[in-house]
Design a protein around this motif. Structure first.
Motif, PDB file in Angstrom:
ATOM      1  N   ALA A 145       0.804  -1.197  -0.005  1.00  0.00           N
ATOM      2  CA  ALA A 145       0.184   0.119  -0.105  1.00  0.00           C
ATOM      3  C   ALA A 145       0.828   1.273  -0.034  1.00  0.00           C
ATOM      4  CB  ALA A 145      -0.801  -0.016   1.185  1.00  0.00           C
ATOM      5  N   ILE A 146       0.298   2.118  -0.796  1.00  0.00           N
ATOM      6  CA  ILE A 146       1.265   3.375  -0.748  1.00  0.00           C
ATOM      7  C   ILE A 146       0.154   4.456  -0.324  1.00  0.00           C
ATOM      8  CG2 ILE A 146       2.476   5.242  -2.184  1.00  0.00           C
ATOM      9  CD1 ILE A 146       3.122   2.887  -4.236  1.00  0.00           C
ATOM     10  N   THR A 147       0.456   5.362   0.800  1.00  0.00           N
ATOM     11  CA  THR A 147      -0.501   6.327   1.424  1.00  0.00           C
ATOM     12  C   THR A 147      -0.341   7.671   0.688  1.00  0.00           C
ATOM     13  OG1 THR A 147       1.104   6.787   3.207  1.00  0.00           O
ATOM     14  CG2 THR A 147      -0.327   5.114   3.554  1.00  0.00           C
ATOM     15  N   PRO A 148      -1.313   8.536   0.792  1.00  0.00           N
ATOM     16  CA  PRO A 148      -1.191   9.856   0.227  1.00  0.00           C
ATOM     17  C   PRO A 148      -0.134  10.401   0.680  1.00  0.00           C
ATOM     18  CG  PRO A 148      -3.383   9.482   1.355  1.00  0.00           C
ATOM     19  CD  PRO A 148      -2.413   8.412   1.757  1.00  0.00           C
ATOM     20  N   GLU A 149       0.493  10.267   1.942  1.00  0.00           N
ATOM     21  CA  GLU A 149       1.833  10.887   2.554  1.00  0.00           C
ATOM     22  C   GLU A 149       2.970  10.380   1.877  1.00  0.00           C
ATOM     23  OE1 GLU A 149      -0.525   9.329   4.567  1.00  0.00           O
ATOM     24  OE2 GLU A 149      -1.754  11.204   4.530  1.00  0.00           O
ATOM     25  N   LEU A 180       8.629 -12.530   0.938  1.00  0.00           N
ATOM     26  CA  LEU A 180       7.205 -12.897   1.215  1.00  0.00           C
ATOM     27  C   LEU A 180       6.624 -13.535  -0.060  1.00  0.00           C
ATOM     28  CD1 LEU A 180       5.853  -9.780   3.002  1.00  0.00           C
ATOM     29  CD2 LEU A 180       6.653 -11.987   4.212  1.00  0.00           C
ATOM     30  N   VAL A 181       7.195 -13.660  -1.164  1.00  0.00           N
ATOM     31  CA  VAL A 181       6.414 -14.052  -2.528  1.00  0.00           C
ATOM     32  C   VAL A 181       7.105 -15.313  -2.839  1.00  0.00           C
ATOM     33  CG1 VAL A 181       5.792 -13.691  -4.786  1.00  0.00           C
ATOM     34  CG2 VAL A 181       5.822 -11.758  -3.175  1.00  0.00           C
ATOM     35  N   SER A 182       6.219 -16.396  -3.191  1.00  0.00           N
ATOM     36  CA  SER A 182       6.836 -17.633  -3.672  1.00  0.00           C
ATOM     37  C   SER A 182       7.101 -17.392  -5.064  1.00  0.00           C
ATOM     38  CB  SER A 182       6.094 -18.842  -3.553  1.00  0.00           C
ATOM     39  OG  SER A 182       4.499 -18.590  -4.436  1.00  0.00           O
ATOM     40  N   ASP A 183       7.848 -18.350  -5.702  1.00  0.00           N
ATOM     41  CA  ASP A 183       8.172 -18.420  -7.242  1.00  0.00           C
ATOM     42  C   ASP A 183       6.938 -17.863  -8.292  1.00  0.00           C
ATOM     43  OD1 ASP A 183      10.596 -19.019  -6.472  1.00  0.00           O
ATOM     44  OD2 ASP A 183      10.303 -21.264  -6.802  1.00  0.00           O
ATOM     45  N   ASP A 184       5.854 -18.446  -7.992  1.00  0.00           N
ATOM     46  CA  ASP A 184       4.726 -18.252  -8.806  1.00  0.00           C
ATOM     47  C   ASP A 184       3.599 -17.016  -8.212  1.00  0.00           C
ATOM     48  OD1 ASP A 184       4.063 -19.888  -7.274  1.00  0.00           O
ATOM     49  OD2 ASP A 184       2.705 -21.122  -8.644  1.00  0.00           O
ATOM     50  N   GLY A 185       4.242 -16.558  -7.243  1.00  0.00           N
ATOM     51  CA  GLY A 185       3.131 -15.556  -6.400  1.00  0.00           C
ATOM     52  C   GLY A 185       3.136 -14.279  -7.367  1.00  0.00           C
ATOM     53  N   SER A 186       2.304 -13.517  -6.654  1.00  0.00           N
ATOM     54  CA  SER A 186       2.171 -12.154  -7.228  1.00  0.00           C
ATOM     55  C   SER A 186       1.946 -11.020  -6.323  1.00  0.00           C
ATOM     56  CB  SER A 186       0.732 -12.304  -8.332  1.00  0.00           C
ATOM     57  OG  SER A 186      -0.452 -12.417  -7.670  1.00  0.00           O
ATOM     58  N   VAL A 187       2.065  -9.747  -6.676  1.00  0.00           N
ATOM     59  CA  VAL A 187       1.880  -8.879  -5.900  1.00  0.00           C
ATOM     60  C   VAL A 187       0.829  -7.801  -6.188  1.00  0.00           C
ATOM     61  CG1 VAL A 187       3.371  -6.681  -4.754  1.00  0.00           C
ATOM     62  CG2 VAL A 187       4.487  -9.252  -4.986  1.00  0.00           C
ATOM     63  N   VAL A 188       0.160  -7.229  -5.414  1.00  0.00           N
ATOM     64  CA  VAL A 188      -0.774  -6.241  -5.728  1.00  0.00           C
ATOM     65  C   VAL A 188      -0.329  -4.907  -4.969  1.00  0.00           C
ATOM     66  CG1 VAL A 188      -3.291  -5.299  -5.744  1.00  0.00           C
ATOM     67  CG2 VAL A 188      -2.669  -7.601  -6.245  1.00  0.00           C
ATOM     68  N   ILE A 189      -0.172  -3.934  -5.817  1.00  0.00           N
ATOM     69  CA  ILE A 189       0.132  -2.518  -5.110  1.00  0.00           C
ATOM     70  C   ILE A 189      -1.195  -1.730  -5.058  1.00  0.00           C
ATOM     71  CG2 ILE A 189       1.552  -0.267  -5.260  1.00  0.00           C
ATOM     72  CD1 ILE A 189       3.416  -1.996  -7.071  1.00  0.00           C
ATOM     73  N   GLN A 190      -1.483  -1.206  -3.891  1.00  0.00           N
ATOM     74  CA  GLN A 190      -2.781  -0.265  -3.807  1.00  0.00           C
ATOM     75  C   GLN A 190      -2.105   1.059  -3.410  1.00  0.00           C
ATOM     76  OE1 GLN A 190      -4.410  -2.098  -0.370  1.00  0.00           O
ATOM     77  NE2 GLN A 190      -6.005  -3.312  -1.865  1.00  0.00           N
ATOM     78  N   ALA A 191      -2.443   2.084  -4.587  1.00  0.00           N
ATOM     79  CA  ALA A 191      -1.946   3.230  -4.297  1.00  0.00           C
ATOM     80  C   ALA A 191      -3.113   3.974  -4.239  1.00  0.00           C
ATOM     81  CB  ALA A 191      -1.162   3.706  -5.593  1.00  0.00           C
ATOM     82  N   ASP A 192      -2.998   5.080  -3.241  1.00  0.00           N
ATOM     83  CA  ASP A 192      -4.048   5.947  -2.720  1.00  0.00           C
ATOM     84  C   ASP A 192      -4.183   6.861  -4.070  1.00  0.00           C
ATOM     85  OD1 ASP A 192      -5.532   6.967  -0.178  1.00  0.00           O
ATOM     86  OD2 ASP A 192      -5.138   8.486  -1.515  1.00  0.00           O
ATOM     87  N   ARG A 193      -5.300   7.249  -4.082  1.00  0.00           N
ATOM     88  CA  ARG A 193      -5.828   8.148  -5.363  1.00  0.00           C
ATOM     89  C   ARG A 193      -5.002   9.401  -5.059  1.00  0.00           C
ATOM     90  NH1 ARG A 193     -10.631   8.961  -7.822  1.00  0.00           N
ATOM     91  NH2 ARG A 193     -11.628   7.438  -6.300  1.00  0.00           N
ATOM     92  N   ASP A 194      -4.573  10.202  -4.160  1.00  0.00           N
ATOM     93  CA  ASP A 194      -3.674  11.174  -3.950  1.00  0.00           C
ATOM     94  C   ASP A 194      -2.202  10.963  -3.796  1.00  0.00           C
ATOM     95  OD1 ASP A 194      -6.108  12.583  -3.665  1.00  0.00           O
ATOM     96  OD2 ASP A 194      -6.328  12.323  -1.735  1.00  0.00           O
ATOM     97  N   SER A 195      -1.751   9.652  -3.941  1.00  0.00           N
ATOM     98  CA  SER A 195      -0.213   9.221  -3.961  1.00  0.00           C
ATOM     99  C   SER A 195       0.232   9.845  -5.300  1.00  0.00           C
ATOM    100  CB  SER A 195       0.034   8.146  -3.655  1.00  0.00           C
ATOM    101  OG  SER A 195      -0.533   7.092  -4.596  1.00  0.00           O
ATOM    102  N   THR A 196       1.523  10.108  -5.386  1.00  0.00           N
ATOM    103  CA  THR A 196       2.022  10.447  -6.486  1.00  0.00           C
ATOM    104  C   THR A 196       2.372   9.270  -7.350  1.00  0.00           C
ATOM    105  OG1 THR A 196       4.461  10.389  -5.641  1.00  0.00           O
ATOM    106  CG2 THR A 196       3.097  12.319  -5.467  1.00  0.00           C
ATOM    107  N   THR A 197       2.347   9.287  -8.850  1.00  0.00           N
ATOM    108  CA  THR A 197       2.563   8.461  -9.536  1.00  0.00           C
ATOM    109  C   THR A 197       4.065   7.934  -9.687  1.00  0.00           C
ATOM    110  OG1 THR A 197       0.776   9.211 -10.963  1.00  0.00           O
ATOM    111  CG2 THR A 197       2.363   7.685 -12.248  1.00  0.00           C
TER     112      THR A 197
END
Length: 135
Positions: free
Chosen positions: A65-69, A91-108
């Motif tokens: 997760a990426i917060t607005p701050e 934390l990820v196994s070989d075939d695992g995936s990661v999801v990034i949750q960026a806040d609407r107000d965080s920077t690209t």
């Protein structure tokens, strides 16, 4: 010689043994607790941007997760930006995936930096979370 009959004639009330039933109930409780799927949360409240093309990813092993701050959280713990790749790779196994949750107000720029650190650590399946638009 008179024989005594077993039963209710003694004056004693017959009792039902509940121990086997309680054993079964506890075993079922343990079974349901173990087999329940738990929802992974990122650890902070994120207001995700909306997208009409958003699709669910139930196979995600790690949530970032990426917060607005500008703070980066990995599985409920605040992590330094430069250590996020190593934390996620551990934390990820070989075939695992990661999801990034960026806040609407965080920077690209921060989102791209986090993705780069994760990919440099060897994780190939990285997705960005968005809410499905209501239209």
């Amino acid at each position: 010689m008179r024989r005594r009959r077993l039963g209710a004639d003694d004056g004693e009330a017959s009792e039902v043994n509940l121990t086997p039933m309680l054993d079964v109930v506890f075993i079922m409780l343990i079974f349901f607790i173990v087999t329940t799927s738990f929802i992974k949360e990122s650890g902070v409240e994120i207001e995700r941007p909306e997208s009409s093309a958003a699709s669910p990813r139930p196979d995600a092993q790690v949530m970032v997760a990426i917060t607005p701050e500008g703070a980066v959280w990995v599985d409920g713990r605040a992590v330094d930006l430069h250590r996020v790749g190593a934390e996620v790779a551990g934390l990820v196994s070989d075939d695992g995936s990661v999801v990034i949750q960026a806040d609407r107000d965080s920077t690209t720029g921060l989102l791209i930096e986090v993705m780069d650190h994760i990919r440099e650590a060897g994780v190939e399946q990285v997705a960005v979370a968005a809410s499905r638009s209501r239209s």
